[in-house]
Design an enzyme around this catalytic site. Structure first.
Site, PDB file in Angstrom:
ATOM      1  N   GLY A 253      40.136  42.807  34.662  1.00 45.38           N
ATOM      2  CA  GLY A 253      40.477  44.115  35.199  1.00 45.38           C
ATOM      3  C   GLY A 253      41.354  43.979  36.425  1.00 45.38           C
ATOM      4  CB  SER A 254      42.185  46.363  39.059  1.00 47.30           C
ATOM      5  OG  SER A 254      40.893  46.710  39.484  1.00 47.30           O
ATOM      6  CB  THR A 255      43.788  42.125  42.020  1.00 48.25           C
ATOM      7  OG1 THR A 255      44.539  41.419  41.019  1.00 48.25           O
ATOM      8  CG2 THR A 255      43.592  41.210  43.215  1.00 48.25           C
ATOM      9  N   GLY A 258      38.130  42.908  41.097  1.00 46.64           N
ATOM     10  CA  GLY A 258      37.826  41.473  41.145  1.00 46.64           C
ATOM     11  C   GLY A 258      37.305  41.074  42.521  1.00 46.64           C
ATOM     12  CB  CYS A 309      46.759  41.626  32.735  1.00 46.27           C
ATOM     13  SG  CYS A 309      46.329  40.618  31.322  1.00 46.27           S
ATOM     14  CD  GLU A 406      48.423  44.783  37.043  1.00 44.57           C
ATOM     15  OE1 GLU A 406      47.418  45.033  37.728  1.00 44.57           O
ATOM     16  OE2 GLU A 406      48.409  44.003  36.081  1.00 44.57           O
TER      17      GLU A 406
HETATM   18  P1  NDP Z   1      39.300  48.350  36.725  1.00 43.79           P
HETATM   19  O1  NDP Z   1      39.409  47.008  37.290  1.00 43.79           O
HETATM   20  O2  NDP Z   1      38.756  49.434  37.565  1.00 43.79           O
HETATM   21  O3  NDP Z   1      38.396  48.304  35.399  1.00 43.79           O
HETATM   22  C1  NDP Z   1      38.082  47.166  34.634  1.00 43.79           C
HETATM   23  C2  NDP Z   1      36.614  47.214  34.220  1.00 43.79           C
HETATM   24  O4  NDP Z   1      35.762  47.104  35.374  1.00 43.79           O
HETATM   25  C3  NDP Z   1      36.208  48.505  33.546  1.00 43.79           C
HETATM   26  O5  NDP Z   1      35.236  48.251  32.563  1.00 43.79           O
HETATM   27  C4  NDP Z   1      35.631  49.291  34.700  1.00 43.79           C
HETATM   28  O6  NDP Z   1      34.787  50.316  34.292  1.00 43.79           O
HETATM   29  C5  NDP Z   1      34.881  48.206  35.444  1.00 43.79           C
HETATM   30  N1  NDP Z   1      34.613  48.482  36.857  1.00 43.79           N
HETATM   31  C6  NDP Z   1      35.215  49.369  37.688  1.00 43.79           C
HETATM   32  N2  NDP Z   1      34.688  49.289  38.924  1.00 43.79           N
HETATM   33  C7  NDP Z   1      33.735  48.324  38.876  1.00 43.79           C
HETATM   34  C8  NDP Z   1      32.839  47.771  39.840  1.00 43.79           C
HETATM   35  N3  NDP Z   1      32.822  48.169  41.106  1.00 43.79           N
HETATM   36  N4  NDP Z   1      32.008  46.786  39.464  1.00 43.79           N
HETATM   37  C9  NDP Z   1      32.031  46.347  38.192  1.00 43.79           C
HETATM   38  N5  NDP Z   1      32.835  46.837  37.238  1.00 43.79           N
HETATM   39  C10 NDP Z   1      33.685  47.817  37.572  1.00 43.79           C
HETATM   40  O7  NDP Z   1      40.679  48.794  36.167  1.00 43.79           O
HETATM   41  P2  NDP Z   1      41.094  50.307  35.845  1.00 43.79           P
HETATM   42  O8  NDP Z   1      40.660  50.593  34.517  1.00 43.79           O
HETATM   43  O9  NDP Z   1      40.646  51.246  36.897  1.00 43.79           O
HETATM   44  O10 NDP Z   1      42.652  50.191  35.982  1.00 43.79           O
HETATM   45  C11 NDP Z   1      43.271  50.250  37.245  1.00 43.79           C
HETATM   46  C12 NDP Z   1      44.387  49.266  37.335  1.00 43.79           C
HETATM   47  O11 NDP Z   1      43.892  47.962  37.134  1.00 43.79           O
HETATM   48  C13 NDP Z   1      45.444  49.409  36.265  1.00 43.79           C
HETATM   49  O12 NDP Z   1      46.397  50.349  36.562  1.00 43.79           O
HETATM   50  C14 NDP Z   1      45.996  48.027  36.244  1.00 43.79           C
HETATM   51  O13 NDP Z   1      46.932  47.867  37.261  1.00 43.79           O
HETATM   52  C15 NDP Z   1      44.809  47.164  36.488  1.00 43.79           C
HETATM   53  N6  NDP Z   1      44.224  46.611  35.257  1.00 43.79           N
HETATM   54  C16 NDP Z   1      44.436  45.322  34.961  1.00 43.79           C
HETATM   55  C17 NDP Z   1      43.940  44.795  33.807  1.00 43.79           C
HETATM   56  C18 NDP Z   1      44.143  43.381  33.438  1.00 43.79           C
HETATM   57  O14 NDP Z   1      43.993  43.044  32.266  1.00 43.79           O
HETATM   58  N7  NDP Z   1      44.438  42.514  34.342  1.00 43.79           N
HETATM   59  C19 NDP Z   1      43.208  45.599  32.841  1.00 43.79           C
HETATM   60  C20 NDP Z   1      42.978  46.942  33.274  1.00 43.79           C
HETATM   61  C21 NDP Z   1      43.487  47.410  34.429  1.00 43.79           C
HETATM   62  P3  NDP Z   1      35.398  51.713  33.817  1.00 43.79           P
HETATM   63  O15 NDP Z   1      36.708  51.505  33.200  1.00 43.79           O
HETATM   64  O16 NDP Z   1      34.424  52.159  32.832  1.00 43.79           O
HETATM   65  O17 NDP Z   1      35.513  52.524  35.055  1.00 43.79           O
END
Ligand code: NDP
Length: 807
Positions: A253-255, A258, A309, A406
């Site tokens: 997911g997002s940095t 992370g 990503c 990004e």
């Molecule tokens: P997030 O990092 O928020 O989401 C990724 C996953 O983490 C989802 O399942 C999300 O749940 C979950 N999540 C969110 N907050 C928490 C937390 N505090 N603790 C544990 N898990 C959590 O990405 P977004 O979907 O909000 O996207 C935002 C931006 O992130 C995008 O615009 C992009 O720039 C980047 N991104 C990068 C990705 C990659 O592959 N590197 C993939 C997706 C996004 P839920 O979605 O159910 O809220």
């Protein structure tokens, strides 16, 4: 009037080619469009729920249960309870389940593809031809690893591969919405293959294909509790991250999130892998085949609406061909078709959600405000739904928002360069390091640049290729850990002996008792105050900035010397010295590095008497003798490994080879243990430098004076100045500064649990790699525990370079 075929041929208009969604609708209706969680092999009754929508139409597809912490707890308990029976199966039996998953995915491939496109908005061409076949491939590939791991014995797996490793335990996995099913496969397949049980949370926007996979798990008879799927938003993810009975977190997911996860797990021994964002460069040199590069770009930035990503979102083009390339890109963009994801002739589908749509448009507006020129083709968009035109931004400044952040949308930000050196500089000019594409018909240019870009994946004259056999994952703030390949399997395994290792506190107590017994036998008496010990920075002895020294006592409590008391300025100087030295050292031939390490061993032997005498003060003569001899042995061992811990070549099912190169991480900070002050320090420093890293090490505080002998050995062994820097002082203070330093790439702590937690917390800023003993005692005298591949693996990161090869 009907148009003739000739007229149609000239206009090249596409007719609609809609995919039939009725099978998926039937499936949804059969479930009353309502889904619970899949916990312990059963579907829960939804209480609190959320809706998942089709972004192309805005229609609600289904209502899905929202997991509370109590649901997550039940899922973790189920996974924990299922672990013994799952691990008691043979490797072959586990392989059969993974194989069954792969077969079911193939049998239901079209339903899964349509469901994915409806839930996510991605074009059916992509879900049908790329995502779903890769999902099946991932399960097949990992069925193979399950088979080859063999059976689990007291000493770990007994197969040829990964011998002596055991599963990490219960794994919590959190995945994003951009490749919902593919990310599910990337996470679940290796975890199960390695003998773990799983609790996984799909993204809130796209839960449906993970639910379909849970159904497949039930169909193939996967034992209850081995795979649990809980749904929900960020809070559900956080409940997984914070659950005390989870042994490992794997996140994509997002940095930003992370970082939150790194912090949340800092005080726990949870293993962690992070696959985060990127701002990957797409480099086009003036000798590139420009038409191929344009097709590469279509895959690089408009694939999956740019919500990738590793998207090639920063076009870096050599100035001489920039205008020609832009013309070709614009012409190609005019032919891209944006529309219903279920239309088979569509290139670009819908953006996943309004939130993401707004984010993309806002960032484009910012780019324009910061001086970029925006160009979009005159192509039609559907009237309703979340559709965006492909966008080209030129005149982008390297420091502007759209060049650094990004965007995660169909937006290409372009810059120019003149020389290969400038291209590399621009390519590395973000905090990320996920992927890079290099386009050049000159193999020398392409491979030279590939070696210099800081990225976990490099595609040469190609883009966005993935395979289960080839590891995927980032450098720098794009995260750590790899998914896929042999590297990916290690993320779900630990050396078997670590499970049985005692805690440091227990060992310290035992040593104390032992010491009081031995006191009469091998006390040496004081040797008086030693000669002045200084810090060792940049190959020179340096006075501590603080102007203070601290007293060092022997086992009898007698003063044996004074060591310099390091502070943050000493650390700053050491890190400054380590960077340029490390850059050169990493490029030094492994054969040459080996010779330096042999020389270190030789020079240690020369000083045996003096070093043993000094070491005896701290550990007694008996241990000092063994510790010294083991240190020499360790130096020989890592000299031997220098040119043998090599990468590998993967053969993905395309006309490519993938060179999995093991590269140095950069500057490694080391907090050495107290228990074996010489051997412990060298057991960490030597593998790091053997692999081409530079080191800033904090030696054991209680025996810090021993470092004066070490730096004299380094000085006389042709080790370039700055490759090893030694800063004595308070490990907790210096460790904090090191772990927070943005120019340190990895931090290793082999002290107690408090130090481990402290460095993990400190690492959050630039997401440096962290490796700790989790407060466990390491038997530094036992080669199986204290040297070899486990250490070398942590001293390297794998760059997978995809090179065109074969017919
Ligand atoms: P997030 O990092 O928020 O989401 C990724 C996953 O983490 C989802 O399942 C999300 O749940 C979950 N999540 C969110 N907050 C928490 C937390 N505090 N603790 C544990 N898990 C959590 O990405 P977004 O979907 O909000 O996207 C935002 C931006 O992130 C995008 O615009 C992009 O720039 C980047 N991104 C990068 C990705 C990659 O592959 N590197 C993939 C997706 C996004 P839920 O979605 O159910 O809220």
């Amino acid at each position: 009037m009907a148009t003739s075929i000739v007229e149609k041929f000239h206009s090249m208009e596409y007719g609609p080619a809609p995919e039939d969604p009725s099978e998926v609708n039937k499936w949804l209706d059969a479930h009353q469009r309502t889904f619970g969680h899949y916990i312990n092999g059963e579907w829960t009754k939804p209480a609190t729920t959320f809706e998942t929508r089709n972004p192309a139409t805005g229609d609600v597809l289904a209502t899905v249960a929202q997991a509370e912490a109590a649901d997550v707890d039940r899922a973790v308990k189920a996974a924990r309870a299922a672990l013994p029976a799952w691990q008691a199966l043979t490797g072959h039996q586990r392989a059969r389940y993974l194989y069954a998953f792969a077969r079911q995915v193939q049998k239901h491939s079209r339903r899964l593809a349509v469901l994915e496109s409806m839930d996510n908005g991605k074009s059916i061409r992509e879900s049908r031809d790329i995502d779903i076949p890769l999902v099946a491939r991932h399960f097949y590939y990992h069925a193979g690893w399950a088979q080859l791991l063999g059976d689990l014995t007291d000493t770990g797996f007994d197969g040829e591969e990964f011998r002596g490793y055991t599963p990490v335990g219960v794994v919590g996995q959190i995945i994003p919405w951009n490749f919902p099913l593919l990310m599910f496969a990337w996470k679940v397949a290796p975890a199960l293959a390695a003998g773990n049980t799983v609790v996984i949370k799909p993204a809130e926007f796209t839960p449906l294909t993970a639910i379909a996979m849970a159904e497949i798990a039930a169909e193939v008879g996967l034992p209850k509790g081995v795979l649990n799927v809980v749904n929900g938003a960020g809070e559900t993810g956080a409940a997984i991250v914070e659950h005390p009975d989870i042994d490992k977190i794997a996140f994509t997911g997002s940095t930003e999130v992370g970082r939150i996860i790194r912090k949340a797990t800092a005080k726990t021994p949870k293993k962690l892998s992070l696959e985060l964002g990127g701002k990957s460069p797409f480099l086009v040199f003036d000798d590139a085949d420009l038409d191929s590069a344009v097709e590469g770009l279509v895959d690089g930035i408009w694939f999956n609406q740019g919500q990738v990503c590793c998207a090639g979102s920063r076009l870096l083009v050599q100035e001489r061909v920039a205008e020609r390339l832009y013309d070709k890109i614009r012409a190609r963009m005019e032919t891209l078709r944006v529309g219903s994801p279920l239309d088979k002739a569509i290139d670009i589908g819908a953006i996943v959600d309004q939130v993401q749509y707004d984010r993309i448009t806002k960032l484009v507006a910012m780019g324009i405000a910061e001086g970029a020129t925006c160009w979009q083709p005159e192509i039609p968009l559907p009237k309703n739904g979340l559709f965006l035109k492909p966008t080209l931004l030129t005149d982008v400044h390297p420091s502007s928002t759209v060049a650094q952040q990004e965007i995660f949308g169909p937006v290409l930000a372009s810059m120019t360069f003149r020389t290969p050196a400038e291209a590399v500089e621009l390519a590395n000019n973000t905090p990320y390091g996920l992927a890079a594409c290099v386009w050049s018909e000159n193999i020398n240019v392409a491979l030279d640049v590939a070696a210099q870009v800081k990225a976990g994946v490099v595609w040469i004259n190609s883009t966005n290729l993935f395979d289960a056999a080839c590891g995927f994952g980032g450098y720098r703030e794009s995260g750590y850990g790899r998914e896929g390949g042999k590297e990916g399997m290690y993320e779900y395994l630990v050396p078997a002996w670590t499970h049985a290792a005692k805690s440091k506190a227990e060992v310290v107590q035992e040593a104390r008792e032992q010491r009081s017994e031995n006191r009469d036998h091998d006390g040496n008496g004081s040797v008086g105050i030693d000669r002045t010990v200084k810090q060792y920075i940049g190959g020179k002895q340096a006075r501590p900035d603080s102007g203070y020294s601290f007293a060092v006592y022997n086992r009898e409590g007698e003063l044996v010397g004074e060591a310099p008391l390091g502070n943050r300025k000493d650390i700053r100087n050491a890190v400054e010295a380590a960077r340029p030295a490390g850059n050169k050292w990493a490029k030094t031939a492994a054969h040459t590095r080996a010779q330096v390490l042999y020389y270190i061993a030789e020079n240690l032997i020369q000083r045996r008497e003096e070093i043993v005498r000094k070491l005896s003060e701290f550990v007694g003569e008996a241990q000092a003798q063994v510790e010294f001899d083991s240190s020499v042995d360790r130096a020989f061992t890592y000299a031997a490994w220098c040119d043998k811990f090599e990468g590998s070549v993967h053969n993905p099912p395309f006309r490519m080879v993938t060179l999995a190169m093991k590269e140095a991480i950069g500057t490694v900070a080391i907090l050495a243990p107290d228990d074996a002050p010489l051997l412990g320090l060298l057991s960490l420093v030597l593998p790091a430098i053997a692999m081409g890293n530079s080191v800033v090490a904090v030696p054991s505080e209680r025996a810090a004076t021993i470092m004066s002998d070490l730096y004299q050995v380094f000085d006389t062994s042709d080790l370039p100045g700055g490759v090893v820097n030694l800063v004595a002082g308070r490990p907790m203070e210096l460790g904090k500064t090191l772990s927070e330093h943005d120019d340190v790439d990895a931090v290793w702590s082999f002290r107690d649990e408090a130090a481990a937690a402290m460095v993990k917390l400190g690492s959050t800023g630039n997401l440096k790699q962290v490796w700790t003993n989790e407060g466990r005692a390491i038997d530094w005298f036992h080669p199986k525990h204290a040297q070899g591949a486990w250490y070398l693996k942590h001293a390297t990161q794998v760059k997978n370079i995809w090179v065109p090869y074969g017919e």
